[in-house]
Motif scaffolding. Structure first.
Motif, PDB file in Angstrom:
ATOM      1  N   LEU A 208       0.835  -1.202   0.000  1.00  0.00           N
ATOM      2  CA  LEU A 208       0.000   0.000   0.000  1.00  0.00           C
ATOM      3  C   LEU A 208       0.873   1.257   0.000  1.00  0.00           C
ATOM      4  CD1 LEU A 208      -3.065   0.823   0.186  1.00  0.00           C
ATOM      5  CD2 LEU A 208      -2.676   1.100   2.654  1.00  0.00           C
ATOM      6  N   GLU A 209       1.899   1.250   0.853  1.00  0.00           N
ATOM      7  CA  GLU A 209       2.825   2.387   0.926  1.00  0.00           C
ATOM      8  C   GLU A 209       3.484   2.629  -0.438  1.00  0.00           C
ATOM      9  OE1 GLU A 209       3.292   4.458   3.287  1.00  0.00           O
ATOM     10  OE2 GLU A 209       5.207   5.423   2.858  1.00  0.00           O
ATOM     11  N   ALA A 210       3.947   1.551  -1.064  1.00  0.00           N
ATOM     12  CA  ALA A 210       4.607   1.676  -2.374  1.00  0.00           C
ATOM     13  C   ALA A 210       3.638   2.228  -3.414  1.00  0.00           C
ATOM     14  CB  ALA A 210       5.140   0.319  -2.826  1.00  0.00           C
ATOM     15  N   ARG A 211       2.372   1.817  -3.305  1.00  0.00           N
ATOM     16  CA  ARG A 211       1.398   2.273  -4.291  1.00  0.00           C
ATOM     17  C   ARG A 211       1.155   3.775  -4.164  1.00  0.00           C
ATOM     18  NH1 ARG A 211      -2.932  -2.151  -4.842  1.00  0.00           N
ATOM     19  NH2 ARG A 211      -1.068  -3.184  -5.658  1.00  0.00           N
ATOM     20  N   TYR A 212       1.039   4.256  -2.928  1.00  0.00           N
ATOM     21  CA  TYR A 212       0.838   5.700  -2.727  1.00  0.00           C
ATOM     22  C   TYR A 212       2.082   6.485  -3.167  1.00  0.00           C
ATOM     23  CZ  TYR A 212      -3.471   4.872  -0.032  1.00  0.00           C
ATOM     24  OH  TYR A 212      -4.740   4.519   0.368  1.00  0.00           O
ATOM     25  N   LEU A 213       3.245   6.018  -2.748  1.00  0.00           N
ATOM     26  CA  LEU A 213       4.464   6.749  -3.120  1.00  0.00           C
ATOM     27  C   LEU A 213       4.661   6.718  -4.641  1.00  0.00           C
ATOM     28  CD1 LEU A 213       6.881   5.672  -0.237  1.00  0.00           C
ATOM     29  CD2 LEU A 213       5.710   7.878  -0.514  1.00  0.00           C
ATOM     30  N   ALA A 214       4.327   5.593  -5.273  1.00  0.00           N
ATOM     31  CA  ALA A 214       4.453   5.492  -6.732  1.00  0.00           C
ATOM     32  C   ALA A 214       3.522   6.477  -7.426  1.00  0.00           C
ATOM     33  CB  ALA A 214       4.144   4.066  -7.196  1.00  0.00           C
ATOM     34  N   ALA A 215       2.319   6.662  -6.884  1.00  0.00           N
ATOM     35  CA  ALA A 215       1.399   7.640  -7.483  1.00  0.00           C
ATOM     36  C   ALA A 215       2.009   9.036  -7.403  1.00  0.00           C
ATOM     37  CB  ALA A 215       0.041   7.595  -6.781  1.00  0.00           C
ATOM     38  N   GLY A 216       2.666   9.319  -6.284  1.00  0.00           N
ATOM     39  CA  GLY A 216       3.362  10.600  -6.168  1.00  0.00           C
ATOM     40  C   GLY A 216       4.475  10.719  -7.200  1.00  0.00           C
ATOM     41  N   VAL A 217       5.248   9.657  -7.370  1.00  0.00           N
ATOM     42  CA  VAL A 217       6.336   9.680  -8.350  1.00  0.00           C
ATOM     43  C   VAL A 217       5.775   9.835  -9.767  1.00  0.00           C
ATOM     44  CG1 VAL A 217       8.207   8.320  -9.388  1.00  0.00           C
ATOM     45  CG2 VAL A 217       7.950   8.397  -6.888  1.00  0.00           C
ATOM     46  N   VAL A 218       4.703   9.144 -10.073  1.00  0.00           N
ATOM     47  CA  VAL A 218       4.063   9.269 -11.391  1.00  0.00           C
ATOM     48  C   VAL A 218       3.694  10.735 -11.650  1.00  0.00           C
ATOM     49  CG1 VAL A 218       1.895   8.785 -12.640  1.00  0.00           C
ATOM     50  CG2 VAL A 218       3.225   6.908 -11.618  1.00  0.00           C
TER      51      VAL A 218
END
Lengths: 283, 283
Positions: A208-218
């Motif tokens: 879940l953490e990776a998914r949120y941070l990835a959305a930020g990176v995107v």
């Protein structure tokens, strides 16, 4: 003329002061952040003993005023930190030492340090994201730090979430479930009832953490198109997050644009104060 | 030496070619975009009759290669538009006319034109967002156009959505429900079963549209900190969207950072070709 530069990493809990011209010759000291008067006086005393300096950089907690046309240029402005709102940190240090001062955000300075000496050496388009007690970000675009109307506040981006799958409302006092509200260290702790470092690497929390941070990176890729995204801060000490984030970013972008490199900072705990030195050096 | 600049607005459906040095002395022609050979030959013929030019700018549909160190610098690269992938538009025009060419994205050029002559005159930190068949964005940061690894692709940001309240899956072939997938003209048409201009101003569609676009603007504020966000394109001809978007942005940011101005472009239909002229002028 002296070739020594000064740097202050002005943090909410500690100040790091250093002289030098890069990682190879850094002489540093650290002390706690108390009142502005006392803390800045300690910094000034450190640099007086090492004068003259060629220039001095300050990498500060924010918000800060970076607009040269503003009356409060060089100030720490509306911080909730007790006693520090509207502190003319640049003026106080500059006048006492008779030296040119360049102030920027801690995260912009970190991006600059990593592009000078660290994991983004030679790159002109770099984002530095810190994920810890809060989430903050700085950026170099075309070799220059991004300022604008205020300065980037990347932690407060909005990202997709499924409120039914993740019912946690978010910890940000301003926005609830902005990126910082969903993915900072305190958000992990509140959501799961234990500190991040106590959660095993195969815990659902990390996906879940990776998914949120990835959305930020995107969203950073779609706005700033960086060549490298450097992710530091306490939460990113969980190194198993990096492959998860890279995977989620690649899945989300789905081949539409080239992917930036995503990795940790190379300068470790010195990134902040080296950023301040780098600010002084680029003038 | 001549003081006339040339500009090409290279669009997917039409090319606009002009000579001049700003809105006051623009001489322009328009023709449909067919094959690269035919279309570029028509552009070259227009400029040959008006030679010599001091420099020429091209504001192009993308993606384009803006990296001077790349072998395909100045090319339109991986476009799905038939026949146009890997077209060395800058080289073809530059060699034929013996003139220096500067290529950039249509939206970056539009941001530049508005900062030179339009609604963002004198501002160094500007975002230009177009909301129409797709959503695209360009930006000036510190007075320079943002490039980076590729160039901004603002339409493909991810924004919050409530899949239970809005079950429309999104129209983007790459990402489904990215900003373009949720808020472009075709997304409005597919979601509501009629074209945007047929929906009355008090239709629920516009509040939802404003909310999605505001989330995009919030993310731009958090990354680029623009002083002005200019919103153009077919969907934004619904001027009643502007107050809704400003309200949603203010609510979402909740006083955390200063708000940028949000408004339409001032240069109207000439924004694109004036952007190309501006590219030539800044060199």
């Amino acid at each position: 003329m002296t070739s020594t530069f000064g740097g202050i990493e002005a943090g909410g809990t500690k100040f790091v002061c250093a002289v030098g011209s890069g990682p190879q010759d850094l002489e540093r000291t650290t002390f706690p952040t108390t009142t502005p008067e006392e803390t800045i006086a300690r910094a000034i005393a450190f640099f007086r003993e090492r004068a003259p300096l060629r220039a001095l950089g300050i990498a500060s907690f924010g918000p800060v005023d970076l607009d040269p046309r503003s009356e409060t240029y060089g100030y720490i402005t509306s911080t909730p930190k007790a006693g520090w709102a509207n502190t003319d940190i640049s003026g106080m240090v500059g006048r006492a030492l008779g030296v040119q001062v360049r102030l920027d955000t801690d995260v912009n300075a970190a991006a600059l340090a990593e592009s000078q000496w660290g994991s983004a050496r030679g790159l002109d388009d770099v984002v530095y994201l810190t994920v810890g007690t809060g989430i903050g970000g700085g950026a170099l675009a075309g070799g220059r730090l991004v300022h604008g109307l205020v300065h980037p506040e990347m932690g407060h981006m909005r990202v997709p979430r499924d409120r039914y799958a993740d019912t946690y409302p978010g910890v940000c006092p301003y926005h609830g479930d902005c990126l910082e509200g969903l993915a900072s260290g305190p958000a992990i702790e509140q959501r799961w009832g234990t500190r991040a470092e106590n959660l095993p690497a195969d815990h659902l929390a990390w996906r879940l953490e990776a998914r949120y941070l990835a959305a930020g990176v995107v969203n950073l890729v779609c706005t700033l198109s960086p060549r490298r995204v450097i992710m530091g801060g306490g939460v990113m000490e969980q190194a198993h997050l990096f492959p998860l984030i890279r995977e989620e970013v690649a899945t989300a972008l789905n081949g539409y644009v080239a992917l930036p490199e995503i990795g940790p900072p190379a300068l470790g705990k010195d990134t902040g104060v080296l950023g301040a030195i780098a600010l002084a050096m680029v003038g």
